[in-house]
Design a protein around this motif. Structure first.
Motif, PDB file in Angstrom:
ATOM      1  N   PRO A 169     -11.984  -6.400  -0.038  1.00  0.00           N
ATOM      2  CA  PRO A 169     -10.750  -7.193   0.088  1.00  0.00           C
ATOM      3  C   PRO A 169     -10.927  -8.643  -0.336  1.00  0.00           C
ATOM      4  O   PRO A 169     -10.040  -9.464  -0.109  1.00  0.00           O
ATOM      5  CB  PRO A 169     -10.450  -7.095   1.583  1.00  0.00           C
TER       6      PRO A 169
ATOM      7  N   THR B 222     -10.793 -13.368   2.589  1.00  0.00           N
ATOM      8  CA  THR B 222     -10.681 -12.010   3.111  1.00  0.00           C
ATOM      9  C   THR B 222      -9.507 -11.984   4.084  1.00  0.00           C
ATOM     10  O   THR B 222      -9.035 -13.046   4.517  1.00  0.00           O
ATOM     11  CB  THR B 222     -11.965 -11.569   3.843  1.00  0.00           C
TER      12      THR B 222
ATOM     13  N   TYR C  26     -13.455  -3.008   6.706  1.00  0.00           N
ATOM     14  CA  TYR C  26     -12.303  -2.542   5.938  1.00  0.00           C
ATOM     15  C   TYR C  26     -12.682  -1.236   5.252  1.00  0.00           C
ATOM     16  O   TYR C  26     -13.635  -1.189   4.477  1.00  0.00           O
ATOM     17  CB  TYR C  26     -11.891  -3.586   4.894  1.00  0.00           C
TER      18      TYR C  26
ATOM     19  N   TRP D 250      -9.093   2.870   3.014  1.00  0.00           N
ATOM     20  CA  TRP D 250      -7.637   2.765   2.998  1.00  0.00           C
ATOM     21  C   TRP D 250      -7.176   1.436   2.390  1.00  0.00           C
ATOM     22  O   TRP D 250      -6.034   1.292   1.957  1.00  0.00           O
ATOM     23  CB  TRP D 250      -7.082   2.878   4.423  1.00  0.00           C
ATOM     24  N   MET D 251      -8.065   0.462   2.346  1.00  0.00           N
ATOM     25  CA  MET D 251      -7.720  -0.868   1.871  1.00  0.00           C
ATOM     26  C   MET D 251      -7.519  -0.872   0.353  1.00  0.00           C
ATOM     27  O   MET D 251      -8.306  -0.297  -0.378  1.00  0.00           O
ATOM     28  CB  MET D 251      -8.827  -1.839   2.292  1.00  0.00           C
ATOM     29  N   THR D 252      -6.464  -1.541  -0.100  1.00  0.00           N
ATOM     30  CA  THR D 252      -6.157  -1.627  -1.530  1.00  0.00           C
ATOM     31  C   THR D 252      -6.102  -3.092  -1.967  1.00  0.00           C
ATOM     32  O   THR D 252      -6.069  -4.007  -1.134  1.00  0.00           O
ATOM     33  CB  THR D 252      -4.800  -0.988  -1.839  1.00  0.00           C
TER      34      THR D 252
ATOM     35  N   TYR E  92      -3.027  -4.790  -0.535  1.00  0.00           N
ATOM     36  CA  TYR E  92      -3.232  -5.189   0.855  1.00  0.00           C
ATOM     37  C   TYR E  92      -4.035  -6.487   0.920  1.00  0.00           C
ATOM     38  O   TYR E  92      -3.682  -7.427   1.646  1.00  0.00           O
ATOM     39  CB  TYR E  92      -3.963  -4.081   1.618  1.00  0.00           C
ATOM     40  N   ALA E  93      -5.123  -6.545   0.157  1.00  0.00           N
ATOM     41  CA  ALA E  93      -5.973  -7.741   0.170  1.00  0.00           C
ATOM     42  C   ALA E  93      -5.199  -8.966  -0.282  1.00  0.00           C
ATOM     43  O   ALA E  93      -5.303 -10.041   0.322  1.00  0.00           O
ATOM     44  CB  ALA E  93      -7.196  -7.518  -0.716  1.00  0.00           C
TER      45      ALA E  93
ATOM     46  N   LYS F 280      -2.658 -10.048   2.498  1.00  0.00           N
ATOM     47  CA  LYS F 280      -3.325 -10.599   3.681  1.00  0.00           C
ATOM     48  C   LYS F 280      -4.030 -11.917   3.367  1.00  0.00           C
ATOM     49  O   LYS F 280      -4.046 -12.839   4.200  1.00  0.00           O
ATOM     50  CB  LYS F 280      -4.318  -9.592   4.244  1.00  0.00           C
TER      51      LYS F 280
ATOM     52  N   ASN G 268      -7.915  -1.722  12.300  1.00  0.00           N
ATOM     53  CA  ASN G 268      -8.399  -0.975  11.133  1.00  0.00           C
ATOM     54  C   ASN G 268      -7.233  -0.440  10.303  1.00  0.00           C
ATOM     55  O   ASN G 268      -7.290   0.656   9.760  1.00  0.00           O
ATOM     56  CB  ASN G 268      -9.306   0.180  11.588  1.00  0.00           C
ATOM     57  N   GLY G 269      -6.194  -1.243  10.206  1.00  0.00           N
ATOM     58  CA  GLY G 269      -5.015  -0.860   9.440  1.00  0.00           C
ATOM     59  C   GLY G 269      -3.992  -0.052  10.214  1.00  0.00           C
ATOM     60  O   GLY G 269      -2.844   0.038   9.804  1.00  0.00           O
TER      61      GLY G 269
END
Length: 828
Positions: free
Chosen positions: A231, A340, A397, A400-402, A405-406, A409, A453-454
């Protein structure tokens, strides 16, 4: 160029050079590669501030090490790093901001960081250029200040060379390949062409046992080369430099250099620069950059200044230092700084990879560089750092993190750096993302969600129209009354908790039993039973907590903390890979998203389930005889097949109901209907956290971590010293440096501990809190933490630091609520 090294560090900014320095100092043959020139990334345009202020215990240790380390570099290397120890004055315009400072101050005390409190009159007397009529006060750090980023980097680079490290410039990494015992790293020689940096035809392959990436703004490219996700995405940070301020120049004649100033409510910092000021704002609307790649043409470059974006912060700067109103602008900088989603760096082992270490996402790279190198080198060379680094672990992370998303955030995190950091805040960007099927139903019942965690997880339930964002506070926020009612409901009636975010793995195969027996500390349960157990790291400290359900002879269902899903999975997978040749085939399957979880708990929980269970004798199906405590049964509730586990994190009679996630809404409706006549109440994570402290249940990430063994955590009953297990010898050798205790705190009427507070005895700091909250049963504040072993006896009088005061606290017996577990095991 060397082609065989013990450790290869990729990236020649402040972070990379610090890592090379500390690895070389530890005796490792080390080489550092930089694709351009040292400091040519974000390091060169950093403002060089060294703020201590950080709410993270681990990050505070890292910053403290850096500040102390930088002061030694000139004597060691002969190079002056340009450290101006002028102090840092952090001002507050509100009582809430001073509450934040007082909460932070207890973290600072736990790391022995010096600070002073200052009133507006004291600020005005000492620093007359500052307008103070609208200030409430300030916290002052006398031992920090600012440093020259390029100079400190060059000093660390020289120190690294003195310890034998090799530094090579103009080499770009273009490939990583793990051979089974080392990395083959393909590097390409770079050259100047028309002002750009371009690759040549010259390539080398470097054989490195370990690789550390500290690639700054190039983190996304690095992640792609490694086949992982990160991220870390840069965001623009701009600052301006003014012409000399005559008032400042005059003040300096008698007083020396002015301290760094931070008006955090106005969201800016300033420091001196050649008689003028550097103003650095953290404004709204700063955009991300380089989501995928840094252009080849972008080297030590900057973006155009956007003065309109920082107009309000600039006006607030003039308001705070009126002498600057007629001072002109001399220079400006607008460059990329990697961020991050939570503002903490990604520091530690890379997910899924052997001997690959990440040091990415440093938004405070100069402040953190020295400590990051020190503690990462400890992990790499000794297996563990002396502090718990889990909060910085790159695996916080998951997959699932894309990138989207990064980006969302990180753009949110940037202006939040100087906004109030409520301990109970839940930031809204990129949400909701991961939702259990019952999300909408919970929301309709007033759920106020947090993100773990999302996953969206209810923190508490409130009436319609309640404003969660406005409910945050450093004291008892607007949500407190609702969490208290939820805790009371579980103690006296029945409550339902959504625990779907739990991490869940299944282990099968002929080697599963032998592996788990070696991997964990406790005896393995019999078929149909469960056990709580721990997995240790090489230093004998706690790396993971598992509830193990034995479904068949070689069939295990493992449940662990949802917030540490990717971390637990990586640790488990790598251990299986290591031991499978010895123990036999082990099949590991991540089943987290296949199973939803409801936890039902309270004296009336059995009555609710009895109305739904499909059994010839429903009145006895849930009795102690047929369904004892710490056992698992496959049952049917309505049309839903349920893996029911008789355990309750709240310390009351209860079950975890693991169910096919696609049937969750049906099960939710059944439970709500059956529970209506029994007064069933929906319960969130905050009440659950209070309840588990009444039972002295340790939580991973607070009481449990890589800086304490299970024996120090007081978990002797879950450690079978009669068997061999991973980390046992190191755990025994460590001994008892401190002990985990539960405290009842006679604190302020409007506040409870947050779990960051210092613990005192007769004016001496003797420990620190790791968790805190309110006990509905005892009617007072409760906390958990670590103290000297001789102070861990029940009845010991201590004090807890809250809001700059010491409040009486008493060590209780372990599990002060129902210490004999009679309520958990109550029969029909």
């Amino acid at each position: 160029m060397k082609t065989h090294v013990k450790a290869l560090v990729v990236g020649g900014g402040a972070v990379g050079t610090s890592i090379a320095y500390h690895l070389a100092k530890a005796g490792w043959e080390t080489m550092l590669l930089e694709r351009d020139e040292l400091t040519s990334g974000s390091t060169w345009h950093a403002a060089g501030l060294l703020p201590y202020f950080n709410m993270s215990y681990a990050s505070t240790h890292i910053h403290d090490y850096s500040i102390k380390f930088y002061k030694t570099l000139e004597e060691e290397t002969g190079l002056n790093p340009g450290f101006s120890v002028v102090g840092n004055l952090r001002m507050a315009q509100s009582r809430e901001r001073m509450d934040e400072y007082m909460l932070y101050a207890t973290t600072a005390e736990n790391v022995d960081v010096p600070y002073e409190w200052m009133s507006p009159d004291q600020i005005k007397e000492r620093y007359p250029l500052v307008r103070t009529d609208d200030l409430v006060g300030a916290i002052f750090h006398p031992t920090d200040g600012y440093i020259n980023p390029a100079d400190v980097t060059m000093a660390m680079a020289k120190g690294a060379r003195q310890y034998g490290a090799v530094i090579e410039r103009k080499w770009q990494v273009d490939g990583y390949e793990w051979t089974g015992d080392h990395w083959d790293v393909t590097v390409t020689k770079m050259t100047e062409k028309g002002g750009n940096l371009v690759p040549t035809d010259e390539q080398q392959v470097i054989h490195a046992e370990h690789v550390v990436t500290a690639t700054g703004n190039h983190a996304q490219r690095t992640a792609r080369l490694l086949g992982i996700k990160t991220p870390a995405v840069p965001v623009e940070h701009q600052y301006i430099v003014t012409e000399p301020d005559p008032a400042l120049v005059e003040w300096r004649k008698q007083n020396g250099e002015h301290p760094v100033l931070r008006d955090v409510d106005a969201r800016w910092y300033v420091r001196e620069e050649r008689g003028g000021w550097i103003l650095g704002p953290y404004e709204d609307g700063a955009p991300h950059r380089f989501r995928f790649d840094v252009p080849d043409s972008f080297r030590a470059d900057l973006f155009p200044l956007n003065l309109e974006r920082i107009e309000q912060e600039y006006m607030d700067f003039i308001h705070r230092i009126p002498s600057t109103e007629e001072v002109g602008l001399k220079d400006d900088f607008n460059g990329p700084i990697c961020y991050t989603p939570d503002g903490n760096p990604l520091l530690g082992p890379a997910p899924g990879l052997r001997n690959m270490w990440l040091a990415e996402g440093f938004s405070f790279g100069i402040t953190a560089a020295g400590g990051a190198g020190h503690y990462l080198a400890q992990v790499m060379t000794a297996g563990e750092a002396e502090i718990d680094m889990a909060s910085l672990d790159p695996k916080r992370y998951g997959d699932w993190m894309t990138s989207e998303y990064a980006v969302q955030k990180n753009e949110e995190t940037y202006p939040f750096l100087l906004k109030l950091h409520w301990p109970d805040e839940e930031r809204p960007a990129a949400r909701p993302l991961r939702t259990a099927p019952c999300y909408d139903r919970m929301k309709a019942h007033g759920a106020q969600f947090g993100q773990v965690n999302g996953w969206e997880r209810p923190n508490y339930f409130a009436p319609k129209g309640f404003d969660d964002m406005a409910a945050s506070s450093f004291r008892r926020g607007g949500w407190w009354q609702y969490a208290k009612a939820e805790a009371e409901a579980i103690r006296s009636g029945v409550g339902l908790i959504d625990a779907t975010a739990f991490a869940k793995h299944r282990l099968t195969g002929p080697g599963a039993t032998a592996f788990l027996d070696w991997f964990t500390t406790n005896k393995l349960p019999k078929v149909g039973r469960i056990n709580l157990t721990y997995a240790l790291g090489p230093a004998g400290t706690t790396h993971a907590e598992y509830t193990i359900v034995r479904q068949a002879e070689n069939d295990y269902y493992l449940v662990s903390a949802g917030g540490w899903h990717a971390y637990d999975e990586d640790f488990l997978y790598k251990a299986i890979e290591d031991k499978e040749p010895e123990f036999g085939r082990i099949n590991e399957e991540d089943v987290t998203t296949q199973w939803g979880v409801f936890a039902i708990a309270g004296p009336k929980s059995r009555a609710v389930l009895a109305e739904l269970i499909n059994d010839p004798n429903p009145d006895t199906a849930l009795s102690n005889k047929r369904f004892p405590w710490l056992s698992m049964r496959n049952i049917e509730l309505g049309m839903v097949p349920v893996k029911a586990i008789r355990v309750a994190y709240t310390g009351e009679l209860g079950w975890e109901l693991h169910h096919p996630i696609e049937m969750q809404n049906h099960l939710f409706d059944l439970l709500m209907t059956a529970g209506e006549k029994h007064g069933l109440k929906l319960v969130g994570a905050r009440a659950q956290n209070w309840l588990r402290q009444e039972k002295s249940y340790r939580a991973f990430g607070t009481e449990l971590g890589r800086d304490a063994t299970p024996l120090e955590a007081g978990l002797d009953r879950f450690v079978d010293l009669g068997k061999d297990f991973h980390g046992k010898a190191a755990m025994e050798q460590t001994g008892l440096r401190f002990k985990c205790v539960t405290l009842l705190v006679d604190g302020p009427d409007d506040a409870d501990p947050w779990g960051r507070e210092a613990i005192y005895l007769n004016g001496e700091r003797v420990g620190r809190c790791t968790s805190g909250g309110y006990s509905a049963h005892f009617g007072e504040s409760i906390a958990m933490g670590y103290v000297r072993p001789d102070l861990a006896e029940s009845g010991q009088a201590l004090e807890v630091k809250m809001f700059d005061r010491l409040w009486p606290a008493t060590v209780t017996e372990d599990s002060p609520y129902d210490p004999r577990n009679e309520r958990i095991r109550v029969d029909n």
